[in-house]
Design a protein around this motif. Sequence first.
Motif, PDB file in Angstrom:
ATOM      1  N   VAL A   1      21.348  33.180  13.890  1.00 25.97           N
ATOM      2  CA  VAL A   1      22.385  32.175  13.627  1.00 25.97           C
ATOM      3  C   VAL A   1      22.540  31.957  12.127  1.00 25.97           C
ATOM      4  CG1 VAL A   1      23.004  29.739  13.911  1.00 25.97           C
ATOM      5  CG2 VAL A   1      22.066  31.030  15.840  1.00 25.97           C
ATOM      6  N   VAL A   2      21.419  31.890  11.429  1.00 27.36           N
ATOM      7  CA  VAL A   2      21.455  31.741   9.974  1.00 27.36           C
ATOM      8  C   VAL A   2      22.160  32.936   9.334  1.00 27.36           C
ATOM      9  CG1 VAL A   2      20.021  31.655   7.899  1.00 27.36           C
ATOM     10  CG2 VAL A   2      19.427  30.261   9.885  1.00 27.36           C
ATOM     11  N   GLY A   3      21.913  34.126   9.871  1.00 27.06           N
ATOM     12  CA  GLY A   3      22.582  35.311   9.347  1.00 27.06           C
ATOM     13  C   GLY A   3      24.087  35.236   9.500  1.00 27.06           C
ATOM     14  N   VAL A   4      24.534  34.690  10.623  1.00 24.24           N
ATOM     15  CA  VAL A   4      25.979  34.511  10.823  1.00 24.24           C
ATOM     16  C   VAL A   4      26.540  33.556   9.776  1.00 24.24           C
ATOM     17  CG1 VAL A   4      27.728  33.616  12.395  1.00 24.24           C
ATOM     18  CG2 VAL A   4      25.875  35.051  13.277  1.00 24.24           C
ATOM     19  N   PHE A   5      25.787  32.502   9.463  1.00 21.03           N
ATOM     20  CA  PHE A   5      26.187  31.583   8.397  1.00 21.03           C
ATOM     21  C   PHE A   5      26.449  32.347   7.102  1.00 21.03           C
ATOM     22  CE2 PHE A   5      24.677  27.638  10.514  1.00 21.03           C
ATOM     23  CZ  PHE A   5      25.680  26.781  10.098  1.00 21.03           C
ATOM     24  N   GLY A   6      25.531  33.231   6.757  1.00 22.27           N
ATOM     25  CA  GLY A   6      25.679  34.004   5.531  1.00 22.27           C
ATOM     26  C   GLY A   6      26.917  34.869   5.543  1.00 22.27           C
ATOM     27  N   LEU A   7      27.193  35.520   6.673  1.00 21.65           N
ATOM     28  CA  LEU A   7      28.377  36.379   6.774  1.00 21.65           C
ATOM     29  C   LEU A   7      29.663  35.572   6.686  1.00 21.65           C
ATOM     30  CD1 LEU A   7      27.205  38.854   9.574  1.00 21.65           C
ATOM     31  CD2 LEU A   7      27.304  39.255   7.101  1.00 21.65           C
ATOM     32  N   VAL A   8      29.655  34.373   7.278  1.00 20.77           N
ATOM     33  CA  VAL A   8      30.820  33.489   7.169  1.00 20.77           C
ATOM     34  C   VAL A   8      31.062  33.134   5.705  1.00 20.77           C
ATOM     35  CG1 VAL A   8      31.674  31.165   7.693  1.00 20.77           C
ATOM     36  CG2 VAL A   8      30.660  32.567   9.495  1.00 20.77           C
TER      37      VAL A   8
END
Length: 517
Positions: A103-110
């Motif tokens: 989920v944190v990784g998705v934050f970074g991609l966003v």
Amino acid sequence: MQRQLRDGPRRRFAAAAGVVAAGAAVVAGELLAGLVSPSLSPLTAVGGAVIDAVPPGVKDWAVALFGTADKAALLAGMGLVIAVIAALAGIMEDRRRHTGVAVVGVFGLVGVAAIATRAQATPAALALPLVTGLMAAVMLRFLIGKLQNWAATPHAGSGEGSSRRRFLQDLAGGAVLTAIGGAVAGAWRGATAGVSEARDRLALPQAASPAPAIPPGAAAGVEGMQPLITPNPDFYRIDTALSVPAADPDTWVLKVTGMVQREVELDLAGLLAKPLAERHITIACVSNPVGGDLIGNARWLGWPVRELLAQAGPLPGADMVLSRSADGWSAGTPLDVLTDSRDALLAVGMNGEPLPLEHGFPVRLVVPGLYGYVSATKWVTELKVTTFADDAGYWTPRGWSERGPIKMSSRIDVPRKGRPVPAGTVMFGGVAWAQHTGIAKVELRVNRGPWRETEFSPGISVDTWYQWKLGVDLGPGQHEVQVRATDLAGKTQDEEQRPVAPDGATGFHTVRVDVRS
């Protein structure tokens, strides 16, 4: 063997770990942005993308509800959403390894995707969400690991106490450092840009064409009214910039491009060397409701835009100038408005000082007679001569009208809403405007009775608002009071109530006055 934290308390601690990890990452992003990308951070990039994506109706609702605090409200809302998702990530990571980290990784991609949409995007800025995302993932995994060690330790043993203490110390330490870092980030982001210091050093030249003297009696002199000239700290601010662009005056350049005989570039030193004009001009936001305060009157110093465009030589067929801001925002202004005799300015000064940072330092556009969304570009960096058929400003594709002439309106400022007044002669006062046409008279009526002409103050010019006042004898009770204006062309203000979208509100400003004996 009994285990600890298998239910509610454990979930709460896991959620707290997620919030602390995400908060630390956001703060780190702001601090690092101060070093490598002062005008753009992951947080402001995502916020800008949200502003771009929301429907016009949502934007109108936010401005109506929060006024000039709309950006603070957006950031607070974003913080709440981030906290909720981060808490869920913490719980997920505790239940199944790497799910919360994902989920944190998705934050970074966003964050990367949001920065890529911004005009200020740089390779360093694009790297920030990846770096801070990795930081959040490592911290989340570290805190959840400590929580799991505590949960796996036998209850009531010395090991359990030690594991609990280490987890709580790490969690509290992360929260304290995040809070301190957030406070430092606010100061650091502003200080590293150095723009504020550069503004303080800037000496504005004397105007070659000074502002005409303010006529005697232009201020109505009624207690509680807004001043005739709006102080800079009180001037409304409505724009899409979550953080003020760090436009360095030493490197600022304005380019004139598009359908021109010759492209022109102008730096700040060259602009300040021009014969500057100083004028009082009232500007307004299209989101200003009837009776609203998203309008202000200031003394602007700048160079007439028509002089710059004359140097470039617009080609036949051009009918629009697309102005672009340092943050990528744009406005489409009719070419004829920028080339006629009105005082459309490339403004460098506001009320005797360099433009405030939030009002467009070092240079902005000020155009009499047009709402800001089609004219008042702050931090301006480009004027593209083009056509309405080929280009559109930021708000036009989002449902707002192509051209935005300011609509004549009037407002009652005193008595103020919610403040009872004693029976007898009640003094009313307010302002009226019909930019680039001028006001001929202002009238007041009580309880839908006959219109009475007010004591009308002389305007500074047809490009500013006018003040008015009138004493009215009122007995005890509630009274409905309305105001209307008539311009110098003989046109009376539109009575029909219309919302701000798509081209400005209309209707008579109506207040209810509570008169007590």
